[in-house]
Design an enzyme around this catalytic site. Structure first.
Site, PDB file in Angstrom:
ATOM      1  CE  LYS A  83      -2.863  -3.527   0.352  1.00 20.26           C
ATOM      2  NZ  LYS A  83      -1.828  -3.686   1.366  1.00 20.26           N
TER       3      LYS A  83
HETATM    4  C1  E4P Z   1      -2.141  -1.637   4.163  1.00 19.75           C
HETATM    5  O1  E4P Z   1      -2.643  -2.568   3.600  1.00 19.75           O
HETATM    6  C2  E4P Z   1      -0.714  -1.335   4.158  1.00 19.75           C
HETATM    7  O2  E4P Z   1      -0.020  -2.544   4.036  1.00 19.75           O
HETATM    8  C3  E4P Z   1      -0.225  -0.712   5.440  1.00 19.75           C
HETATM    9  O3  E4P Z   1      -1.257  -0.531   6.386  1.00 19.75           O
HETATM   10  C4  E4P Z   1       0.691   0.441   5.280  1.00 19.75           C
HETATM   11  O4  E4P Z   1       1.107   0.876   6.552  1.00 19.75           O
HETATM   12  P1  E4P Z   1       2.370   1.825   6.783  1.00 19.75           P
HETATM   13  O5  E4P Z   1       1.978   3.216   6.426  1.00 19.75           O
HETATM   14  O6  E4P Z   1       2.658   1.692   8.251  1.00 19.75           O
HETATM   15  O7  E4P Z   1       3.478   1.308   5.908  1.00 19.75           O
END
Ligand code: E4P
Length: 214
Positions: A83
Protein backbone atom coordinates in the site's frame (compact mmCIF):
# COMPACT_ATOMS: atom_id res chain seq x y z
CA UNK A 1 -17.66 -8.07 -6.31
CA UNK A 2 -14.87 -8.99 -3.90
CA UNK A 3 -15.12 -8.30 -0.17
CA UNK A 4 -11.96 -7.37 1.71
CA UNK A 5 -11.94 -6.99 5.50
CA UNK A 6 -10.49 -3.70 6.67
CA UNK A 7 -8.74 -4.76 9.87
CA UNK A 8 -5.50 -5.97 11.42
CA UNK A 9 -7.45 -8.01 13.99
CA UNK A 10 -6.91 -11.70 13.31
CA UNK A 11 -10.08 -12.82 15.16
CA UNK A 12 -12.22 -10.60 12.93
CA UNK A 13 -10.51 -11.98 9.84
CA UNK A 14 -11.18 -15.56 11.01
CA UNK A 15 -14.87 -14.75 11.51
CA UNK A 16 -15.21 -13.31 8.00
CA UNK A 17 -13.28 -16.22 6.47
CA UNK A 18 -15.60 -18.72 8.17
CA UNK A 19 -18.59 -17.02 6.48
CA UNK A 20 -16.85 -17.14 3.10
CA UNK A 21 -16.87 -13.34 3.01
CA UNK A 22 -13.16 -12.56 3.14
CA UNK A 23 -11.60 -12.41 -0.31
CA UNK A 24 -8.72 -10.36 1.07
CA UNK A 25 -7.62 -7.96 3.81
CA UNK A 26 -6.58 -4.32 3.95
CA UNK A 27 -4.61 -2.84 6.83
CA UNK A 28 -3.18 0.59 7.56
CA UNK A 29 -0.86 1.97 10.27
CA UNK A 30 -3.82 3.06 12.43
CA UNK A 31 -5.42 -0.41 12.30
CA UNK A 32 -2.09 -2.07 13.15
CA UNK A 33 -1.58 0.33 16.10
CA UNK A 34 -5.03 -0.62 17.48
CA UNK A 35 -3.98 -4.30 17.90
CA UNK A 36 -1.07 -3.55 20.27
CA UNK A 37 1.01 -6.12 18.35
CA UNK A 38 4.18 -5.56 16.33
CA UNK A 39 3.84 -5.07 12.57
CA UNK A 40 5.94 -8.19 11.98
CA UNK A 41 3.65 -10.34 14.14
CA UNK A 42 0.57 -8.98 12.34
CA UNK A 43 2.12 -9.67 8.94
CA UNK A 44 3.10 -13.23 9.87
CA UNK A 45 -0.38 -14.02 11.19
CA UNK A 46 -2.46 -12.43 8.44
CA UNK A 47 -0.40 -13.32 5.38
CA UNK A 48 -0.48 -17.03 6.23
CA UNK A 49 -4.14 -17.02 7.31
CA UNK A 50 -5.66 -15.26 4.29
CA UNK A 51 -5.44 -16.94 0.87
CA UNK A 52 -6.34 -13.70 -0.94
CA UNK A 53 -4.54 -10.35 -1.28
CA UNK A 54 -3.33 -8.68 1.94
CA UNK A 55 -2.58 -4.95 1.72
CA UNK A 56 0.31 -3.84 3.95
CA UNK A 57 1.13 -0.14 4.03
CA UNK A 58 4.54 1.49 3.84
CA UNK A 59 5.30 3.79 6.77
CA UNK A 60 7.52 6.38 5.16
CA UNK A 61 7.11 9.20 2.64
CA UNK A 62 10.27 9.22 0.50
CA UNK A 63 10.60 7.22 -2.71
CA UNK A 64 13.82 5.40 -1.69
CA UNK A 65 12.47 4.37 1.71
CA UNK A 66 9.13 3.35 0.21
CA UNK A 67 10.92 1.08 -2.26
CA UNK A 68 13.04 -0.48 0.51
CA UNK A 69 9.89 -1.21 2.54
CA UNK A 70 7.92 -2.34 -0.54
CA UNK A 71 10.53 -4.98 -1.37
CA UNK A 72 10.68 -6.13 2.27
CA UNK A 73 6.88 -6.38 2.54
CA UNK A 74 6.51 -8.17 -0.81
CA UNK A 75 8.98 -10.82 0.38
CA UNK A 76 6.50 -11.96 3.07
CA UNK A 77 4.30 -13.75 0.54
CA UNK A 78 2.87 -13.89 -2.96
CA UNK A 79 -0.43 -12.50 -1.67
CA UNK A 80 1.12 -9.29 -0.28
CA UNK A 81 -0.07 -6.05 -1.86
CA UNK A 82 2.04 -3.02 -1.00
CA UNK A 83 0.00 0.00 0.00
CA UNK A 84 1.47 3.30 -1.16
CA UNK A 85 0.22 6.85 -0.52
CA UNK A 86 -1.16 8.90 -3.40
CA UNK A 87 1.72 11.39 -3.55
CA UNK A 88 4.24 12.02 -6.36
CA UNK A 89 6.77 9.85 -4.49
CA UNK A 90 4.13 7.17 -3.95
CA UNK A 91 3.24 7.18 -7.67
CA UNK A 92 6.90 6.86 -8.57
CA UNK A 93 7.20 3.90 -6.19
CA UNK A 94 4.02 2.45 -7.73
CA UNK A 95 5.58 2.58 -11.20
CA UNK A 96 8.78 0.90 -9.94
CA UNK A 97 6.74 -1.79 -8.18
CA UNK A 98 4.82 -2.34 -11.42
CA UNK A 99 8.07 -2.88 -13.29
CA UNK A 100 9.29 -5.26 -10.57
CA UNK A 101 6.04 -7.25 -10.50
CA UNK A 102 5.04 -6.11 -6.99
CA UNK A 103 1.27 -5.67 -6.53
CA UNK A 104 0.21 -2.26 -5.22
CA UNK A 105 -2.74 -0.55 -3.59
CA UNK A 106 -2.54 3.23 -3.94
CA UNK A 107 -4.26 4.67 -0.91
CA UNK A 108 -5.66 7.97 0.37
CA UNK A 109 -7.33 8.78 -2.97
CA UNK A 110 -9.82 11.64 -2.77
CA UNK A 111 -10.23 12.82 -6.40
CA UNK A 112 -10.73 11.42 -9.92
CA UNK A 113 -7.49 13.07 -11.09
CA UNK A 114 -5.53 11.20 -8.41
CA UNK A 115 -7.17 7.93 -9.49
CA UNK A 116 -6.24 8.59 -13.12
CA UNK A 117 -2.58 9.04 -12.13
CA UNK A 118 -2.58 5.85 -10.06
CA UNK A 119 -3.89 3.82 -13.00
CA UNK A 120 -1.27 5.30 -15.31
CA UNK A 121 1.42 4.44 -12.73
CA UNK A 122 0.32 0.79 -12.94
CA UNK A 123 -1.51 0.42 -9.60
CA UNK A 124 -3.14 -2.96 -9.02
CA UNK A 125 -5.79 -1.30 -6.82
CA UNK A 126 -6.88 2.29 -6.19
CA UNK A 127 -8.40 3.03 -2.77
CA UNK A 128 -10.82 5.99 -2.82
CA UNK A 129 -11.93 6.83 0.77
CA UNK A 130 -15.69 7.42 0.59
CA UNK A 131 -16.47 7.77 4.30
CA UNK A 132 -13.84 10.43 4.87
CA UNK A 133 -15.28 12.44 1.95
CA UNK A 134 -18.77 12.13 3.45
CA UNK A 135 -17.27 13.42 6.71
CA UNK A 136 -16.41 16.71 5.00
CA UNK A 137 -19.83 17.14 3.34
CA UNK A 138 -18.78 15.74 -0.04
CA UNK A 139 -20.68 12.83 -1.61
CA UNK A 140 -18.05 10.10 -1.43
CA UNK A 141 -19.85 7.73 -3.78
CA UNK A 142 -19.72 10.30 -6.63
CA UNK A 143 -15.98 9.71 -6.65
CA UNK A 144 -16.50 5.98 -7.18
CA UNK A 145 -18.84 6.65 -10.09
CA UNK A 146 -16.28 8.99 -11.70
CA UNK A 147 -13.38 6.56 -11.27
CA UNK A 148 -15.34 3.59 -12.64
CA UNK A 149 -16.29 5.67 -15.70
CA UNK A 150 -12.74 6.92 -16.29
CA UNK A 151 -11.22 3.45 -15.94
CA UNK A 152 -13.83 1.96 -18.28
CA UNK A 153 -13.26 4.73 -20.86
CA UNK A 154 -9.60 3.77 -21.18
CA UNK A 155 -9.80 0.09 -20.20
CA UNK A 156 -7.37 0.53 -17.30
CA UNK A 157 -6.77 -2.72 -15.43
CA UNK A 158 -6.48 -1.03 -12.03
CA UNK A 159 -9.23 -2.33 -9.73
CA UNK A 160 -11.44 0.11 -7.84
CA UNK A 161 -11.25 -0.81 -4.14
CA UNK A 162 -13.85 1.23 -2.27
CA UNK A 163 -12.39 2.12 1.14
CA UNK A 164 -13.45 3.99 4.27
CA UNK A 165 -16.82 2.27 4.08
CA UNK A 166 -19.09 3.22 6.97
CA UNK A 167 -22.45 1.54 6.27
CA UNK A 168 -24.16 -1.09 4.09
CA UNK A 169 -25.52 1.44 1.57
CA UNK A 170 -21.93 2.30 0.58
CA UNK A 171 -21.48 -1.35 -0.40
CA UNK A 172 -24.76 -1.57 -2.32
CA UNK A 173 -24.03 1.67 -4.21
CA UNK A 174 -20.49 0.48 -5.00
CA UNK A 175 -21.90 -2.78 -6.39
CA UNK A 176 -24.43 -0.89 -8.54
CA UNK A 177 -21.60 1.28 -9.90
CA UNK A 178 -19.50 -1.76 -10.77
CA UNK A 179 -16.60 -1.23 -8.34
CA UNK A 180 -14.38 -4.32 -8.16
CA UNK A 181 -13.83 -4.51 -4.39
CA UNK A 182 -15.26 -3.13 -1.14
CA UNK A 183 -13.10 -3.18 1.96
CA UNK A 184 -15.11 -2.91 5.16
CA UNK A 185 -14.95 -3.48 8.89
CA UNK A 186 -16.68 -6.62 10.25
CA UNK A 187 -19.41 -4.41 11.66
CA UNK A 188 -20.54 -3.39 8.15
CA UNK A 189 -20.23 -6.97 6.89
CA UNK A 190 -22.65 -8.09 9.60
CA UNK A 191 -24.98 -5.14 8.96
CA UNK A 192 -25.26 -6.24 5.32
CA UNK A 193 -26.95 -9.45 6.49
CA UNK A 194 -29.41 -7.72 8.81
CA UNK A 195 -33.07 -7.11 8.02
CA UNK A 196 -35.83 -6.66 10.62
CA UNK A 197 -38.26 -8.77 8.55
CA UNK A 198 -35.73 -11.63 8.62
CA UNK A 199 -35.61 -11.44 12.44
CA UNK A 200 -39.42 -11.22 12.77
CA UNK A 201 -39.94 -14.05 10.29
CA UNK A 202 -37.42 -16.29 12.01
CA UNK A 203 -38.96 -15.65 15.43
CA UNK A 204 -42.40 -16.60 14.05
CA UNK A 205 -41.06 -19.81 12.46
CA UNK A 206 -39.40 -20.79 15.74
CA UNK A 207 -42.60 -20.13 17.71
CA UNK A 208 -44.80 -22.02 15.21
CA UNK A 209 -42.36 -24.96 15.17
CA UNK A 210 -43.06 -25.46 18.88
CA UNK A 211 -46.76 -26.11 17.99
CA UNK A 212 -45.90 -29.02 15.68
CA UNK A 213 -46.67 -32.33 17.48
CA UNK A 214 -43.61 -34.49 17.93
C1 E4P B 1 -8.48 1.41 3.49
O1 E4P B 1 -7.69 0.62 3.05
C2 E4P B 1 -8.37 2.06 4.79
O2 E4P B 1 -7.71 1.17 5.65
C3 E4P B 1 -9.71 2.33 5.44
O3 E4P B 1 -10.79 1.92 4.63
C4 E4P B 1 -9.85 3.67 6.06
O4 E4P B 1 -11.12 3.76 6.66
P1 E4P B 1 -11.49 4.87 7.75
O5 E4P B 1 -11.74 6.15 7.03
O6 E4P B 1 -12.75 4.35 8.38
O7 E4P B 1 -10.33 4.97 8.70
Amino acid sequence: MKFFIDTADVDQIREALAMGMCDGVTTNPSLVAKTGKSFKQIIDEIVSLVPGPVSLEVTTVTYDEMMTQARELAAYGDNVVVKLPLTPAGLKACQTCYQEGIATNVTLCFSPSQALLAAKAGATYISPFVGRLDDVSTEGMNLINDIVTIYQNYEFETQVLVASIRHPQHVVDAALMGAHVCTMPNKVLNQLAKHPLTDIGLERFMEDWKKVPS
